[in-house]
Scaffold this motif. Structure first.
Motif, PDB file in Angstrom:
ATOM      1  N   THR A   1       6.305 -44.445 -16.116  1.00 59.02           N
ATOM      2  CA  THR A   1       6.502 -44.248 -14.682  1.00 59.02           C
ATOM      3  C   THR A   1       7.122 -45.490 -14.048  1.00 59.02           C
ATOM      4  N   ILE A   2       8.064 -45.259 -13.122  1.00 60.73           N
ATOM      5  CA  ILE A   2       8.715 -46.373 -12.422  1.00 60.73           C
ATOM      6  C   ILE A   2       7.861 -46.764 -11.228  1.00 60.73           C
ATOM      7  N   ALA A   3       7.431 -48.016 -11.195  1.00 61.30           N
ATOM      8  CA  ALA A   3       6.600 -48.520 -10.097  1.00 61.30           C
ATOM      9  C   ALA A   3       6.817 -50.014  -9.952  1.00 61.30           C
ATOM     10  N   GLY A   4       6.811 -50.489  -8.716  1.00 60.81           N
ATOM     11  CA  GLY A   4       6.973 -51.916  -8.482  1.00 60.81           C
ATOM     12  C   GLY A   4       7.911 -52.191  -7.326  1.00 60.81           C
ATOM     13  N   THR A   5       8.357 -53.441  -7.215  1.00 57.81           N
ATOM     14  CA  THR A   5       9.296 -53.878  -6.188  1.00 57.81           C
ATOM     15  C   THR A   5      10.601 -54.242  -6.895  1.00 57.81           C
ATOM     16  N   LYS A   6      11.673 -53.530  -6.602  1.00 58.76           N
ATOM     17  CA  LYS A   6      12.923 -53.591  -7.389  1.00 58.76           C
ATOM     18  C   LYS A   6      13.400 -54.997  -7.751  1.00 58.76           C
ATOM     19  N   PRO A   7      13.472 -55.951  -6.814  1.00 64.64           N
ATOM     20  CA  PRO A   7      14.011 -57.270  -7.191  1.00 64.64           C
ATOM     21  C   PRO A   7      13.203 -57.993  -8.270  1.00 64.64           C
TER      22      PRO A   7
ATOM     23  N   GLY B   1      14.438 -71.071  -3.796  1.00 67.47           N
ATOM     24  CA  GLY B   1      14.448 -70.463  -2.467  1.00 67.47           C
ATOM     25  C   GLY B   1      15.113 -69.106  -2.426  1.00 67.47           C
ATOM     26  N   ARG B   2      15.649 -68.666  -3.534  1.00 71.06           N
ATOM     27  CA  ARG B   2      16.220 -67.307  -3.632  1.00 71.06           C
ATOM     28  C   ARG B   2      16.101 -66.819  -5.068  1.00 71.06           C
ATOM     29  N   ARG B   3      16.264 -65.510  -5.248  1.00 77.27           N
ATOM     30  CA  ARG B   3      16.078 -64.923  -6.576  1.00 77.27           C
ATOM     31  C   ARG B   3      17.338 -65.073  -7.430  1.00 77.27           C
ATOM     32  N   PRO B   4      17.198 -64.983  -8.752  1.00 83.81           N
ATOM     33  CA  PRO B   4      18.357 -65.173  -9.631  1.00 83.81           C
ATOM     34  C   PRO B   4      19.346 -64.013  -9.606  1.00 83.81           C
ATOM     35  N   TYR B   5      18.881 -62.804  -9.229  1.00 85.17           N
ATOM     36  CA  TYR B   5      19.763 -61.633  -9.186  1.00 85.17           C
ATOM     37  C   TYR B   5      19.827 -61.089  -7.754  1.00 85.17           C
ATOM     38  N   HIS B   6      20.986 -60.627  -7.351  1.00 83.77           N
ATOM     39  CA  HIS B   6      21.157 -60.065  -6.005  1.00 83.77           C
ATOM     40  C   HIS B   6      20.765 -58.586  -6.038  1.00 83.77           C
ATOM     41  N   ILE B   7      19.473 -58.349  -6.033  1.00 83.64           N
ATOM     42  CA  ILE B   7      18.932 -56.992  -6.042  1.00 83.64           C
ATOM     43  C   ILE B   7      18.017 -56.845  -4.831  1.00 83.64           C
ATOM     44  N   ARG B   8      18.197 -55.745  -4.103  1.00 86.11           N
ATOM     45  CA  ARG B   8      17.349 -55.471  -2.940  1.00 86.11           C
ATOM     46  C   ARG B   8      16.569 -54.183  -3.166  1.00 86.11           C
ATOM     47  N   SER B   9      15.647 -53.909  -2.254  1.00 81.81           N
ATOM     48  CA  SER B   9      14.801 -52.712  -2.384  1.00 81.81           C
ATOM     49  C   SER B   9      15.616 -51.426  -2.317  1.00 81.81           C
TER      50      SER B   9
ATOM     51  N   ASN C   1      21.835 -47.558 -10.747  1.00 83.60           N
ATOM     52  CA  ASN C   1      23.116 -47.842 -11.412  1.00 83.60           C
ATOM     53  C   ASN C   1      23.634 -49.235 -11.061  1.00 83.60           C
ATOM     54  N   GLU C   2      23.501 -49.607  -9.791  1.00 79.69           N
ATOM     55  CA  GLU C   2      23.937 -50.944  -9.366  1.00 79.69           C
ATOM     56  C   GLU C   2      23.090 -52.026 -10.040  1.00 79.69           C
TER      57      GLU C   2
ATOM     58  N   ALA D   1      21.580 -51.819 -12.942  1.00 80.14           N
ATOM     59  CA  ALA D   1      22.004 -51.901 -14.346  1.00 80.14           C
ATOM     60  C   ALA D   1      23.276 -52.727 -14.478  1.00 80.14           C
ATOM     61  N   HIS D   2      24.186 -52.549 -13.526  1.00 84.41           N
ATOM     62  CA  HIS D   2      25.442 -53.304 -13.535  1.00 84.41           C
ATOM     63  C   HIS D   2      25.172 -54.803 -13.329  1.00 84.41           C
ATOM     64  N   VAL D   3      24.234 -55.120 -12.422  1.00 81.63           N
ATOM     65  CA  VAL D   3      23.882 -56.516 -12.152  1.00 81.63           C
ATOM     66  C   VAL D   3      23.341 -57.183 -13.414  1.00 81.63           C
ATOM     67  N   PHE D   4      22.431 -56.493 -14.102  1.00 77.01           N
ATOM     68  CA  PHE D   4      21.839 -57.069 -15.311  1.00 77.01           C
ATOM     69  C   PHE D   4      22.882 -57.273 -16.418  1.00 77.01           C
ATOM     70  N   ARG D   5      23.903 -56.402 -16.454  1.00 74.91           N
ATOM     71  CA  ARG D   5      24.944 -56.513 -17.486  1.00 74.91           C
ATOM     72  C   ARG D   5      25.930 -57.643 -17.206  1.00 74.91           C
ATOM     73  N   THR D   6      26.208 -57.882 -15.937  1.00 77.39           N
ATOM     74  CA  THR D   6      27.324 -58.768 -15.593  1.00 77.39           C
ATOM     75  C   THR D   6      26.934 -60.096 -14.943  1.00 77.39           C
ATOM     76  N   ALA D   7      25.767 -60.170 -14.339  1.00 79.06           N
ATOM     77  CA  ALA D   7      25.411 -61.371 -13.567  1.00 79.06           C
ATOM     78  C   ALA D   7      25.152 -62.575 -14.464  1.00 79.06           C
ATOM     79  N   THR D   8      25.525 -63.738 -13.982  1.00 77.30           N
ATOM     80  CA  THR D   8      25.237 -65.006 -14.659  1.00 77.30           C
ATOM     81  C   THR D   8      24.227 -65.778 -13.821  1.00 77.30           C
ATOM     82  N   VAL D   9      23.101 -66.079 -14.411  1.00 74.92           N
ATOM     83  CA  VAL D   9      22.050 -66.799 -13.683  1.00 74.92           C
ATOM     84  C   VAL D   9      22.382 -68.286 -13.666  1.00 74.92           C
ATOM     85  N   MET D  10      22.346 -68.873 -12.463  1.00 74.63           N
ATOM     86  CA  MET D  10      22.666 -70.286 -12.298  1.00 74.63           C
ATOM     87  C   MET D  10      21.381 -71.125 -12.335  1.00 74.63           C
TER      88      MET D  10
END
Length: 354
Positions: A179-185, A219-227, A232-233, A235-244
């Motif tokens: 089951t999917i549960a939690g806070t997306k970011p 002071g901010r999260r490593p991925y630009h994901i909001r609630s 699909n977006e 999944a795209h973030v996890f595939r392409t984002a580079t964590v600084m």
């Protein structure tokens, strides 16, 4: 003399069930969609607690009763220095109550919103304490599923405590959760891809801890994901984002993250509870007394289905008293110790007399 007598706190039998009457309401400190929190003091011990109370009718209408019962079931079996521990649970006609540890340092979200930047040494301490708590939960087959700054409270000494087991789940041995549960970011990638054949396990909490630690440091999260970000977006973030990782961070901290005093709250909660709230807690006793006298205005006239749900909730609610449980445990231990230290000669004499 009369005034002196009336000012004394009421005396309660330690064996009776704890109720709303055992506490003095001091102030409101927060609220959610159907639950609110206030600071209370237990009349007999003078200990301070946080009391969360949830309106029964709203819980039934929003289909949240099962989650509340599950949270109670989970919290009754837990006790750890880095968790917010449950002490009492009880109910009345209107509300369900959970009395827990009082932590006055505020949650980590509050401090982030105040533009606090935590030093790396502080975040390392937080990670260690939270890791101990997560390891404890994993040993009891529990996945929290909502690890984030909002659900991590500080005590007056600066130690962290995990709260809010509302969407936690118990993992059956050899199984995975789907089951999917939690806070997306803060949710791990596998939570978005879970199916009946491929679920997720305890690792999702460790992912959330990593996201939280990064946010505390930067002071901010490593991925630009909001609630409201779509799956699909994400999944795209996890595939392409580079964590600084800032150069100022230590190699140890980067390696770890790559592997995976005063009351701090909004004072307007007090105003809402005492003035704007339609059914304020401090007027509960008068309200319930009036309801009891008014026998003509029964719930039965407001729809049988809701009334049946409320009656079922009243019957199945889990009453809990950690104080009484500890007292009972101590009595058992004392009896065992007494039996073990009993003089063998005295025992033989008793047997001879028999």
């Amino acid at each position: 003399m009369g005034a002196n007598t009336s000012s004394k706190p009421p005396v309660f039998d330690e064996n009776e069930e704890v109720t709303f009457d055992h506490f003095e309401i001091l102030r409101a400190i927060g609220k959610g969609s159907f639950g609110k929190v206030c600071i209370v003091q237990k009349n007999d011990t003078k200990k301070m607690y946080a009391m969360k109370y949830m309106n029964k009718q709203k819980c039934v209408e929003r289909n949240e009763v099962r989650n509340v019962f599950k949270e109670l079931q989970i919290m009754q079996g837990l006790e750890h220095p880095f968790l917010v521990n449950l002490w009492y649970s009880f109910q009345d006609e209107e509300d369900m109550f959970m009395v827990v540890d009082l932590l006055l340092g505020g949650d980590l979200r509050y401090h982030l919103q105040q533009n606090v930047r935590f030093q790396e040494g502080t975040v390392k301490l937080f990670i260690c304490e939270l890791a101990l708590a997560l390891d404890y939960l994993q040993g009891r087959h529990i996945i929290h599923r909502d690890m984030k700054p909002d659900n991590i409270l500080l005590d007056e000494h600066g130690h962290v405590h995990i709260t809010d087991f509302n969407i936690a789940t118990i993992l059956t041995k050899g199984m995975q959760v789907t089951t999917i549960a939690g806070t997306k970011p803060y949710m791990a990638p596998e939570m978005f891809n879970s199916t009946k054949s491929t679920g997720y396990s305890f690792a999702v909490d460790w992912w959330s801890l990593g996201i939280t630690a990064y946010e505390l440091l930067r002071g901010r999260r490593p991925y630009h994901i909001r609630s409201n970000t779509s799956t699909n977006e994400i999944a795209h973030v996890f595939r392409t984002a580079t964590v600084m990782y800032p150069a100022a961070w230590s190699k140890e901290m980067m390696s770890l993250l790559k592997k995976k005093g005063r009351l701090n709250c909004d004072p307007t909660f007090e105003l809402e509870e005492m003035i704007l709230e339609s059914k304020p807690l401090h007027k509960k006793k008068k309200r319930l007394a009036k309801k009891e006298k008014d026998t003509n205005k029964s719930y039965s006239s407001q729809g049988c289905r809701l009334q049946k749900h409320l009656e079922s909730l009243q019957r199945d609610f889990i009453v809990f008293n950690r104080e009484k449980m500890r007292r009972h445990h101590n009595e058992i231990q004392e009896n065992i110790t007494l039996a073990q230290t009993k003089d063998p000669e005295e025992e033989d004499n008793q047997n001879n007399n028999l």
